[in-house]
Design a protein around this motif. Structure first.
Motif, PDB file in Angstrom:
ATOM      1  N   ALA A  11       0.824  -1.207   0.000  1.00 22.99           N
ATOM      2  CA  ALA A  11       0.000   0.000   0.000  1.00 22.99           C
ATOM      3  C   ALA A  11       0.859   1.258   0.000  1.00 22.99           C
ATOM      4  O   ALA A  11       0.591   2.209  -0.747  1.00 22.99           O
ATOM      5  CB  ALA A  11      -0.939   0.000   1.211  1.00 22.99           C
ATOM      6  N   ALA A  14       2.612   1.544  -3.461  1.00 19.17           N
ATOM      7  CA  ALA A  14       1.674   1.946  -4.512  1.00 19.17           C
ATOM      8  C   ALA A  14       1.294   3.411  -4.380  1.00 19.17           C
ATOM      9  O   ALA A  14       1.140   4.115  -5.385  1.00 19.17           O
ATOM     10  CB  ALA A  14       0.424   1.064  -4.458  1.00 19.17           C
ATOM     11  N   ALA A  15       1.157   3.901  -3.161  1.00 16.35           N
ATOM     12  CA  ALA A  15       0.827   5.312  -2.964  1.00 16.35           C
ATOM     13  C   ALA A  15       1.968   6.214  -3.434  1.00 16.35           C
ATOM     14  O   ALA A  15       1.739   7.218  -4.116  1.00 16.35           O
ATOM     15  CB  ALA A  15       0.514   5.577  -1.490  1.00 16.35           C
ATOM     16  N   THR A  18       2.129   6.142  -7.196  1.00 12.27           N
ATOM     17  CA  THR A  18       1.079   6.981  -7.781  1.00 12.27           C
ATOM     18  C   THR A  18       1.538   8.430  -7.870  1.00 12.27           C
ATOM     19  O   THR A  18       1.353   9.093  -8.892  1.00 12.27           O
ATOM     20  CB  THR A  18      -0.213   6.883  -6.947  1.00 12.27           C
ATOM     21  N   ALA A  56      -3.068  10.213  -1.880  1.00 13.01           N
ATOM     22  CA  ALA A  56      -2.069   9.144  -1.950  1.00 13.01           C
ATOM     23  C   ALA A  56      -1.065   9.245  -0.805  1.00 13.01           C
ATOM     24  O   ALA A  56      -0.753   8.243  -0.148  1.00 13.01           O
ATOM     25  CB  ALA A  56      -1.347   9.186  -3.297  1.00 13.01           C
ATOM     26  N   SER A  59      -2.679   8.365   2.443  1.00 12.26           N
ATOM     27  CA  SER A  59      -2.828   6.912   2.523  1.00 12.26           C
ATOM     28  C   SER A  59      -1.541   6.266   2.998  1.00 12.26           C
ATOM     29  O   SER A  59      -1.561   5.396   3.875  1.00 12.26           O
ATOM     30  CB  SER A  59      -3.205   6.330   1.158  1.00 12.26           C
ATOM     31  N   ALA A  60      -0.420   6.687   2.431  1.00 10.78           N
ATOM     32  CA  ALA A  60       0.867   6.111   2.827  1.00 10.78           C
ATOM     33  C   ALA A  60       1.168   6.384   4.297  1.00 10.78           C
ATOM     34  O   ALA A  60       1.623   5.491   5.025  1.00 10.78           O
ATOM     35  CB  ALA A  60       1.977   6.675   1.941  1.00 10.78           C
ATOM     36  N   GLY A  84      -7.519   5.165   0.430  1.00 15.00           N
ATOM     37  CA  GLY A  84      -7.134   4.450  -0.787  1.00 15.00           C
ATOM     38  C   GLY A  84      -8.217   4.510  -1.846  1.00 15.00           C
ATOM     39  O   GLY A  84      -7.943   4.728  -3.032  1.00 15.00           O
ATOM     40  N   THR A  87      -8.224   7.941  -3.265  1.00 15.41           N
ATOM     41  CA  THR A  87      -7.108   8.126  -4.194  1.00 15.41           C
ATOM     42  C   THR A  87      -7.463   7.605  -5.579  1.00 15.41           C
ATOM     43  O   THR A  87      -7.317   8.299  -6.585  1.00 15.41           O
ATOM     44  CB  THR A  87      -5.843   7.408  -3.675  1.00 15.41           C
ATOM     45  N   THR A  88      -7.960   6.380  -5.629  1.00 12.30           N
ATOM     46  CA  THR A  88      -8.290   5.777  -6.919  1.00 12.30           C
ATOM     47  C   THR A  88      -9.488   6.463  -7.566  1.00 12.30           C
ATOM     48  O   THR A  88      -9.494   6.703  -8.774  1.00 12.30           O
ATOM     49  CB  THR A  88      -8.554   4.273  -6.749  1.00 12.30           C
ATOM     50  N   SER A 121      -2.709   3.478  -9.043  1.00  8.65           N
ATOM     51  CA  SER A 121      -3.372   3.778  -7.772  1.00  8.65           C
ATOM     52  C   SER A 121      -4.286   2.650  -7.288  1.00  8.65           C
ATOM     53  O   SER A 121      -4.641   2.629  -6.109  1.00  8.65           O
ATOM     54  CB  SER A 121      -4.175   5.072  -7.882  1.00  8.65           C
ATOM     55  N   VAL A 124      -3.497   0.619  -4.040  1.00  6.49           N
ATOM     56  CA  VAL A 124      -3.544   1.306  -2.736  1.00  6.49           C
ATOM     57  C   VAL A 124      -4.761   0.848  -1.926  1.00  6.49           C
ATOM     58  O   VAL A 124      -4.590   0.357  -0.801  1.00  6.49           O
ATOM     59  CB  VAL A 124      -3.514   2.841  -2.906  1.00  6.49           C
TER      60      VAL A 124
END
Length: 137
Positions: A11, A14-15, A18, A56, A59-60, A84, A87-88, A121, A124
């Motif tokens: 996760a 991926a963040a 992104t 993003a 989220s991280a 997440g 974000t998407t 994204s 995430v």
């Protein structure tokens, strides 16, 4: 294999990916003459590129802080999943709102850039959900 740790790392990675993929046109085309078109490109959609970066990176940070024990891990896991998804979703709405400009004629790879941001994204929220399942079980 530790699913919880793997999902957390996925996760976070991926963040960050992104954000890096989203910033690629700015890094590559910043010196060219299309600064106005590039600004319009990033400002498209409801939250624009800045909103995607915000969701993003949040989220991280949230996924990374679940294991610290400062707050309830279950609550933070739920927040991470929602961030997440945000974000998407914001990346998808941004990709749908982009209108082609002369900048696209000169840089054909920009046609696929927004879709690549959405694709990068997607892990995430998926990894955050797997991590949340492991935290809550």
């Amino acid at each position: 294999m530790n699913v919880r740790a793997t999902a957390r790392r996925t996760a976070i990675a991926a963040a960050v990916a992104t954000v890096l993929v989203l910033g690629a046109p700015y890094a590559i085309l910043a010196g060219s003459g299309g600064a106005d078109q590039l600004a319009a490109y990033y400002a498209s959609g409801t939250v624009g590129g800045a909103g995607i970066v915000l969701f993003a990176l949040l989220s991280a940070v949230v996924v990374g802080s679940i294991e610290q024990g400062n707050l309830d891990p279950g609550t933070l896991a739920g927040v991470a999943v929602m961030l997440g998804v945000a974000t998407t979703a914001s990346a998808a709405f941004w990709a749908l709102a982009i209108e082609p400009s002369p900048l696209f004629r000169e840089n054909l790879w920009l046609v696929w850039h927004a879709r690549a941001v959405v694709a990068v994204s997607v892990p995430v929220p998926v990894a955050a959900a797997v991590h949340a399942r492991e935290v809550l079980s």
